[in-house]
Design a protein around this motif. Sequence first.
Motif, PDB file in Angstrom:
ATOM      1  N   LEU A   1      10.452  67.648  72.676  1.00 34.06           N
ATOM      2  CA  LEU A   1      11.182  67.257  71.471  1.00 34.06           C
ATOM      3  C   LEU A   1      11.060  68.398  70.467  1.00 34.06           C
ATOM      4  CD1 LEU A   1      10.231  63.539  70.712  1.00 34.06           C
ATOM      5  CD2 LEU A   1      12.434  64.399  71.453  1.00 34.06           C
ATOM      6  N   GLY A   2      12.078  68.584  69.661  1.00 37.51           N
ATOM      7  CA  GLY A   2      12.016  69.650  68.660  1.00 37.51           C
ATOM      8  C   GLY A   2      13.388  70.198  68.377  1.00 37.51           C
ATOM      9  N   SER A   3      13.456  71.507  68.190  1.00 35.98           N
ATOM     10  CA  SER A   3      14.720  72.154  67.874  1.00 35.98           C
ATOM     11  C   SER A   3      15.657  72.127  69.078  1.00 35.98           C
ATOM     12  CB  SER A   3      14.472  73.602  67.447  1.00 35.98           C
ATOM     13  OG  SER A   3      15.685  74.329  67.416  1.00 35.98           O
ATOM     14  N   ASN A   4      16.834  71.523  68.901  1.00 34.55           N
ATOM     15  CA  ASN A   4      17.816  71.498  69.984  1.00 34.55           C
ATOM     16  C   ASN A   4      18.244  72.915  70.369  1.00 34.55           C
ATOM     17  OD1 ASN A   4      17.795  68.711  70.160  1.00 34.55           O
ATOM     18  ND2 ASN A   4      19.514  68.448  68.767  1.00 34.55           N
ATOM     19  N   LYS A   5      18.356  73.783  69.379  1.00 36.84           N
ATOM     20  CA  LYS A   5      18.793  75.159  69.647  1.00 36.84           C
ATOM     21  C   LYS A   5      17.795  75.897  70.540  1.00 36.84           C
ATOM     22  CE  LYS A   5      21.719  75.997  65.609  1.00 36.84           C
ATOM     23  NZ  LYS A   5      21.944  76.845  64.398  1.00 36.84           N
ATOM     24  N   VAL A   6      16.495  75.687  70.274  1.00 42.10           N
ATOM     25  CA  VAL A   6      15.470  76.333  71.088  1.00 42.10           C
ATOM     26  C   VAL A   6      15.534  75.815  72.523  1.00 42.10           C
ATOM     27  CG1 VAL A   6      12.990  76.596  71.433  1.00 42.10           C
ATOM     28  CG2 VAL A   6      13.938  76.785  69.134  1.00 42.10           C
ATOM     29  N   MET A   7      15.712  74.512  72.681  1.00 42.91           N
ATOM     30  CA  MET A   7      15.804  73.930  74.018  1.00 42.91           C
ATOM     31  C   MET A   7      17.056  74.419  74.743  1.00 42.91           C
ATOM     32  SD  MET A   7      14.250  70.053  73.614  1.00 42.91           S
ATOM     33  CE  MET A   7      15.255  69.504  72.228  1.00 42.91           C
ATOM     34  N   GLN A   8      18.153  74.597  73.987  1.00 43.00           N
ATOM     35  CA  GLN A   8      19.394  75.110  74.577  1.00 43.00           C
ATOM     36  C   GLN A   8      19.216  76.544  75.066  1.00 43.00           C
ATOM     37  OE1 GLN A   8      22.061  74.526  71.294  1.00 43.00           O
ATOM     38  NE2 GLN A   8      22.619  72.449  71.905  1.00 43.00           N
ATOM     39  N   VAL A   9      18.536  77.350  74.273  1.00 46.01           N
ATOM     40  CA  VAL A   9      18.271  78.734  74.666  1.00 46.01           C
ATOM     41  C   VAL A   9      17.447  78.764  75.952  1.00 46.01           C
ATOM     42  CG1 VAL A   9      17.010  80.826  74.044  1.00 46.01           C
ATOM     43  CG2 VAL A   9      18.482  79.720  72.356  1.00 46.01           C
ATOM     44  N   ALA A  10      16.482  77.868  76.045  1.00 43.76           N
ATOM     45  CA  ALA A  10      15.612  77.835  77.218  1.00 43.76           C
ATOM     46  C   ALA A  10      16.401  77.554  78.494  1.00 43.76           C
ATOM     47  CB  ALA A  10      14.528  76.779  77.028  1.00 43.76           C
ATOM     48  N   LEU A  11      17.375  76.661  78.399  1.00 48.25           N
ATOM     49  CA  LEU A  11      18.158  76.271  79.581  1.00 48.25           C
ATOM     50  C   LEU A  11      19.335  77.210  79.835  1.00 48.25           C
ATOM     51  CD1 LEU A  11      18.289  72.410  78.974  1.00 48.25           C
ATOM     52  CD2 LEU A  11      16.749  73.645  80.503  1.00 48.25           C
ATOM     53  N   GLY A  12      19.858  77.776  78.755  1.00 46.35           N
ATOM     54  CA  GLY A  12      21.080  78.574  78.846  1.00 46.35           C
ATOM     55  C   GLY A  12      22.225  77.783  78.250  1.00 46.35           C
ATOM     56  N   ARG A  13      22.981  78.418  77.394  1.00 44.37           N
ATOM     57  CA  ARG A  13      24.053  77.722  76.687  1.00 44.37           C
ATOM     58  C   ARG A  13      25.390  77.732  77.422  1.00 44.37           C
ATOM     59  NH1 ARG A  13      23.346  79.289  70.282  1.00 44.37           N
ATOM     60  NH2 ARG A  13      21.361  78.210  69.946  1.00 44.37           N
ATOM     61  N   SER A  14      25.489  78.569  78.448  1.00 43.57           N
ATOM     62  CA  SER A  14      26.745  78.665  79.193  1.00 43.57           C
ATOM     63  C   SER A  14      26.449  78.965  80.657  1.00 43.57           C
ATOM     64  CB  SER A  14      27.634  79.763  78.608  1.00 43.57           C
ATOM     65  OG  SER A  14      27.048  81.039  78.840  1.00 43.57           O
TER      66      SER A  14
END
Length: 229
Positions: free
Chosen positions: A68-81
Amino acid sequence: MPKSKRNKQVTLSKTKKKGREHKETIVNAIRESVEKYNSVYVFSFENMRNLKFKEFREQLKPTSRFFLGSNKVMQVALGRSAADEIRPGIYKVSKLLRGDSGLFLTNLSKEEVESLFNKYEDYDFARTGSIATEKVELPEGPLEQFTHEMEPFLRKQGMPVRLNKGVIELVSDFVVCEEGKPLSPESARILRLLEIKMATFRLHLICRWGPEDFELYKEGLEDSDVESA
């Protein structure tokens, strides 16, 4: 004469560095967990209660991990595209991380996860600003559940009360809250005193990703440009 601490300059470089390192730690932890666990879920939550969530998380610790936390950080971890995703198709998970949401990575079966999340709910006292789930009205007359010492406090909450031979009584009917309307601080306090719980802490599954497939649990997510494989 001792120097005044008021004019002491504080450098922010260490703070910024610590914040960046913390984000990098989270990114690395998520990426390691994607390799460790079989499935990745996005879930949303309502009426979050930290203590209850911690208990739920501990219950699943042997087989799973939450982020849980910053959605942006989690998105970066997985890849945004699709171009920078860390596993094939996992960018679809990233696109659904928004609002009150988190990641759940697990080795549990799909059926076990769905059962756990669908059944989980915990009732608690509603907080200021929460929407009342029902109308609560107290009739004129004695309030024998309260001791006489509470009369000043109840009056401060807007209740039309008085002491009558040592017993608190309402001099007229009093509406604590109206169904569908936000709770005021006073209403929330009174409901707690009345032991009326209106908040339900729930977790909702949004999607599931696995090495072989991707599944959406919620309809109406077209604006995320995510389609179920």
